[in-house]
Design an enzyme around this catalytic site. Structure first.
Site, mmCIF file in Angstrom:
data_model
loop_
_atom_site.group_PDB
_atom_site.id
_atom_site.type_symbol
_atom_site.label_atom_id
_atom_site.label_comp_id
_atom_site.label_asym_id
_atom_site.label_seq_id
_atom_site.Cartn_x
_atom_site.Cartn_y
_atom_site.Cartn_z
ATOM 1 N N HIS A 48 51.119 59.177 0.359
ATOM 2 C CA HIS A 48 52.519 58.924 0.011
ATOM 3 C C HIS A 48 52.605 57.657 -0.825
ATOM 4 O O HIS A 48 52.135 56.598 -0.414
ATOM 5 C CB HIS A 48 53.378 58.823 1.276
ATOM 6 C CG HIS A 48 53.566 60.137 1.955
ATOM 7 N ND1 HIS A 48 53.585 60.278 3.327
ATOM 8 C CD2 HIS A 48 53.718 61.384 1.457
ATOM 9 C CE1 HIS A 48 53.757 61.539 3.636
ATOM 10 N NE2 HIS A 48 53.850 62.248 2.507
ATOM 11 N N GLU A 51 53.628 53.996 0.186
ATOM 12 C CA GLU A 51 52.937 53.454 1.347
ATOM 13 C C GLU A 51 51.713 52.647 0.897
ATOM 14 O O GLU A 51 50.576 52.911 1.258
ATOM 15 C CB GLU A 51 52.615 54.597 2.312
ATOM 16 C CG GLU A 51 53.905 55.281 2.778
ATOM 17 C CD GLU A 51 53.725 56.582 3.521
ATOM 18 O OE1 GLU A 51 54.711 57.323 3.650
ATOM 19 O OE2 GLU A 51 52.595 56.867 3.990
ATOM 20 N N HIS A 70 48.926 56.162 6.714
ATOM 21 C CA HIS A 70 50.315 56.153 6.245
ATOM 22 C C HIS A 70 50.980 54.845 6.671
ATOM 23 O O HIS A 70 50.419 54.072 7.460
ATOM 24 C CB HIS A 70 51.095 57.314 6.873
ATOM 25 C CG HIS A 70 50.727 58.665 6.319
ATOM 26 N ND1 HIS A 70 51.519 59.353 5.429
ATOM 27 C CD2 HIS A 70 49.641 59.445 6.529
ATOM 28 C CE1 HIS A 70 50.948 60.495 5.119
ATOM 29 N NE2 HIS A 70 49.803 60.585 5.766
ATOM 30 N N GLU A 128 49.986 55.576 11.375
ATOM 31 C CA GLU A 128 51.137 54.988 10.693
ATOM 32 C C GLU A 128 51.041 53.485 10.898
ATOM 33 O O GLU A 128 51.122 53.006 12.024
ATOM 34 C CB GLU A 128 52.444 55.515 11.314
ATOM 35 C CG GLU A 128 52.737 56.959 11.017
ATOM 36 C CD GLU A 128 53.293 57.159 9.602
ATOM 37 O OE1 GLU A 128 53.558 56.175 8.907
ATOM 38 O OE2 GLU A 128 53.438 58.331 9.214
HETATM 39 N N1 LIG Z 1 54.323 58.386 6.464
HETATM 40 S S1 LIG Z 1 55.634 59.206 6.687
HETATM 41 O O1 LIG Z 1 56.755 58.305 6.693
HETATM 42 O O2 LIG Z 1 55.687 60.231 5.667
HETATM 43 N N2 LIG Z 1 55.546 59.975 8.099
HETATM 44 C C1 LIG Z 1 54.557 61.026 8.224
HETATM 45 C C2 LIG Z 1 54.406 61.249 9.718
HETATM 46 C C3 LIG Z 1 53.475 62.346 10.091
HETATM 47 C C4 LIG Z 1 52.145 62.362 9.634
HETATM 48 C C5 LIG Z 1 51.286 63.385 10.054
HETATM 49 C C6 LIG Z 1 51.737 64.388 10.906
HETATM 50 C C7 LIG Z 1 53.062 64.364 11.339
HETATM 51 C C8 LIG Z 1 53.922 63.358 10.940
HETATM 52 C C9 LIG Z 1 55.048 62.300 7.524
HETATM 53 O O3 LIG Z 1 54.218 62.903 6.804
HETATM 54 O O4 LIG Z 1 56.223 62.643 7.744
HETATM 55 ZN ZN LIG Z 2 53.338 58.850 4.734
#
Ligand SMILES: NS(=O)(=O)N[C@@H](Cc1ccccc1)C(=O)O
Ligand SMILES: [Zn+2]
Ligand SMILES: [Ca+2]
Ligand SMILES: [Ca+2]
Length: 321
Positions: free
Chosen positions: A69, A72, A202, A275
């Site tokens: 992302h 990030e 992330h 995260e």
């Molecule tokens: N980094 S984020 O804000 O995008 N959060 C992630 C959280 C996430 C990551 C992997 C599996 C389930 C949920 C997302 O892909 O929504």
């Molecule tokens: Zn992310």
């Protein structure tokens, strides 16, 4: 480029320069390759870290992916921290040497270079998340909803091209996702997937997440109670080391088409999402560069534990592989 207060973060070119420098400094420990091109044609660089890196040795393989992302940005710093720790530390730290000698570690520091460059192009952050691939109504596919295991199954992604969680017109439609899929598929050797474990980095919220994301159920086809126990035990043990909150990813919200669900669902790779810092929306996606050292080093011991179990994750609950 990054605005003042954020110049410590690596843009695409700075990341390439850092990777090339690592090859210069540690030619006997690393090998640099590209798994292919982003939508706009930037290389998706991948560093292999091991003794005898030019040889495919019979050692458990580990994959780290960062900056899927775009906004990030702390996550590319995390991949670069792992690279630095396990190359610079090799000569003096026996634990690091043993892990590098007994594993083959694949690191992709910037999965979404087009999105990263778009996010910083004007000198003010654009809060961009997705890749930069046009679709019928807007721009961008969410690389973490485009994987082909239970793709679009369960309300964990969007069919709208303007959505932040747009799943794409089909699984693997995003070139960045397809190229990593292709690489992982090449690691099936003699019918056995050589990659045993994976972390996708992330921000933000300070969580450690494990599959499945597409269902609230702790167990589901291809993920039994013993495996769920191994996932959570290692997840909790790592969380005790970095202070993040451990949970199955669907405890956060339902997602479908994530990298974690595909790596486990298709390849039985023990795949986690970390995260990172911060815990909440202030400062959210854009902490100043003064936090980089602390918030990447915060994960050193969790990464070391992860690598130590990467030969056989179920060993953590007393099982053999
Ligand atoms: N980094 S984020 O804000 O995008 N959060 C992630 C959280 C996430 C990551 C992997 C599996 C389930 C949920 C997302 O892909 O929504
Ligand atoms: Zn992310
Ligand atoms: Ca090796
Ligand atoms: Ca190997």
């Amino acid at each position: 480029d990054f605005p003042s207060g954020y110049t410590g973060y690596h843009n695409f070119q700075e990341t390439v320069t850092e990777l090339n420098q690592t090859v210069t400094d540690h030619p006997n420990l690393v090998r640099l390759s590209s798994v292919g091109k982003s939508y706009q044609g930037r290389d998706l660089w991948m560093l292999k870290l091991s003794d005898n890196p030019a040889v495919d040795e019979n050692e458990p393989e580990v994959l780290f992916t960062c900056n899927m992302h775009a906004r990030e940005h702390l996550t590319v710093e995390m991949c670069l921290r792992i690279i630095k720790q396990y190359t610079d530390g090799y000569a003096t730290n026996p634990t690091i040497k043993n892990l590098v000698d007994s594993r083959e570690i694949w690191i992709i520091p910037m999965v979404n270079p087009d999105g990263v460059e778009y996010d910083i192009a004007t000198g003010s952050f654009r809060s961009w998340r997705k890749n930069r691939q046009p679709n019928s109504t807007a721009v961008g596919t969410d690389p973490n909803r485009n994987w082909g295991y239970q793709w679009g199954c369960c309300g964990g992604s969007s069919s709208s091209g303007s959505s932040e969680t747009y799943r794409g017109p089909s699984a693997f439609s995003a070139p960045e996702v397809a190229r990593i899929r292709d690489f992982v598929n090449t690691r099936v050797v003699g019918g056995v997937q050589q990659i045993k474990t994976h972390i996708d980095w992330h921000t933000y919220s300070e969580l450690i997440l494990w599959p499945y994301g597409y269902t609230y159920n702790d167990t589901a086809p291809g993920l039994d109670a013993t495996q769920a126990s191994a996932f959570s035990t290692l997840g909790r043990r790592m969380a005790s080391l970095n202070g993040y909150t451990p949970q199955q990813s669907s405890d956060l919200y339902i997602t479908d088409g994530t990298i974690n669900d595909w790596l486990w669902g298709v390849h039985k790779i023990w795949s986690y999402t970390f995260e990172m810092y911060p815990r909440s929306s202030s400062p959210g996606f854009y902490p100043r560069d003064t936090v980089i050292a602390t918030e990447t080093q915060r994960n050193d011991s969790a990464v070391e534990l992860f690598l130590s179990y990467s030969d056989c994750v179920p060993r953590i609950i007393g099982r053999t592989c």
